[in-house]
Design an enzyme around this catalytic site. Structure first.
Site, PDB file in Angstrom:
ATOM      1  N   SER A 155       0.863  -1.186   0.000  1.00  8.09           N
ATOM      2  CA  SER A 155       0.000   0.000   0.000  1.00  8.09           C
ATOM      3  C   SER A 155       0.894   1.228   0.000  1.00  8.09           C
ATOM      4  O   SER A 155       1.884   1.285   0.739  1.00  8.09           O
ATOM      5  CB  SER A 155      -0.907   0.011   1.233  1.00  8.09           C
ATOM      6  OG  SER A 155      -1.785   1.119   1.200  1.00  8.09           O
ATOM      7  N   GLU A 156       0.550   2.219  -0.842  1.00  9.02           N
ATOM      8  CA  GLU A 156       1.495   3.320  -1.050  1.00  9.02           C
ATOM      9  C   GLU A 156       1.670   4.233   0.149  1.00  9.02           C
ATOM     10  O   GLU A 156       2.541   5.101   0.147  1.00  9.02           O
ATOM     11  CB  GLU A 156       1.117   4.148  -2.284  1.00  9.02           C
ATOM     12  CG  GLU A 156      -0.184   4.885  -2.212  1.00  9.02           C
ATOM     13  CD  GLU A 156      -1.267   4.174  -3.004  1.00  9.02           C
ATOM     14  OE1 GLU A 156      -2.139   4.857  -3.544  1.00  9.02           O
ATOM     15  OE2 GLU A 156      -1.242   2.929  -3.063  1.00  9.02           O
ATOM     16  N   ASN A 157       0.858   4.045   1.201  1.00  8.16           N
ATOM     17  CA  ASN A 157       1.107   4.824   2.415  1.00  8.16           C
ATOM     18  C   ASN A 157       2.269   4.248   3.230  1.00  8.16           C
ATOM     19  O   ASN A 157       2.640   4.815   4.250  1.00  8.16           O
ATOM     20  CB  ASN A 157      -0.160   4.929   3.275  1.00  8.16           C
ATOM     21  CG  ASN A 157      -0.692   3.575   3.705  1.00  8.16           C
ATOM     22  OD1 ASN A 157      -0.770   2.649   2.911  1.00  8.16           O
ATOM     23  ND2 ASN A 157      -1.068   3.460   4.963  1.00  8.16           N
TER      24      ASN A 157
END
Length: 217
Positions: free
Chosen positions: A45-47
């Site tokens: 997940s890009e977070n």
């Protein structure tokens, strides 16, 4: 016809052993619930999370462990957490094998629009533009039509584009389609859905070759 879980279940069949996979917001987040137990997959997940697992059971949520859509998630043994710079270094460096995104519109040439509706407030484009600019294998999870029954698989996108000519495959509640230079190629039908229904629901050019099988759900 498939529901959101059915779409995610079908996309999970595209996930291969050893893949690093980015899951976008919406239907894509459900894919982790349906991946086969006998393969090893790292969901990103890009977070800043690598090693996401299925959604937690009610009462077992940890509010500090979330995905890019701010949903609570679980993590698998060996998972890691890192800053956004490292996360997007992974994305821009093309270290993700498969990207699964939602979309508001997809054009027959593979253009995707999934970040903005003019006149409506948005917080920003998020990581979508980085993902579609860097990924070579992009599957879109979406409904075939909007609530008014208007096709979302178009000749040309009407909304602001997220990426150009980047989508490789689309899984909707009606069908699985590949994006080819000649248009949308119908690969599979959802259970109970006819080819004619898919044609009616598709504005863009639809290629139908021979007998089209039902999805193996």
């Amino acid at each position: 016809m498939l529901d959101k879980n059915g779409i995610a279940k079908r996309i999970a069949q595209e996930v291969k052993d050893g893949y690093y996979v980015n899951l976008g917001i919406g239907i894509p987040t459900l894919v982790a619930n349906f991946v086969r137990d006998d393969i090893n997959v790292e969901f990103q997940s890009e977070n800043g999370v690598l090693g996401m697992g299925p959604f937690p059971f009610e009462g077992e949520e940890d509010a500090d462990i979330i995905n890019a859509g701010k949903q609570t998630i679980t993590t698998l043994p060996g998972a890691s957490f890192f800053d956004s710079a490292t996360s997007f270094g992974m994305i821009r460096g093309q270290h993700v094998d498969l990207t699964i995104l939602g979309a508001m519109e997809v054009a027959e040439n593979g253009d995707i629009a999934n970040w903005k509706i003019p006149g409506k407030m948005v917080k920003g484009m998020g990581g979508a533009m980085d993902l579609v600019a860097s990924a070579e294998n992009i599957i879109v999870a979406m409904m075939h039509t909007n609530r008014a029954g208007v096709s979302k698989l178009l000749k040309r996108c009407s909304l602001p584009l997220t990426g150009v000519g980047c989508v490789t495959k689309i899984v909707t509640n009606l069908a699985v389609l590949e994006v080819t230079p000649a248009g949308f190629k119908l690969v599979e039908r959802a259970p109970g859905v006819t080819v004619e229904e898919i044609k009616t629901a598709t504005e863009g050019h639809l290629i139908v070759e021979g007998s089209v099988p039902e999805m193996p759900i």
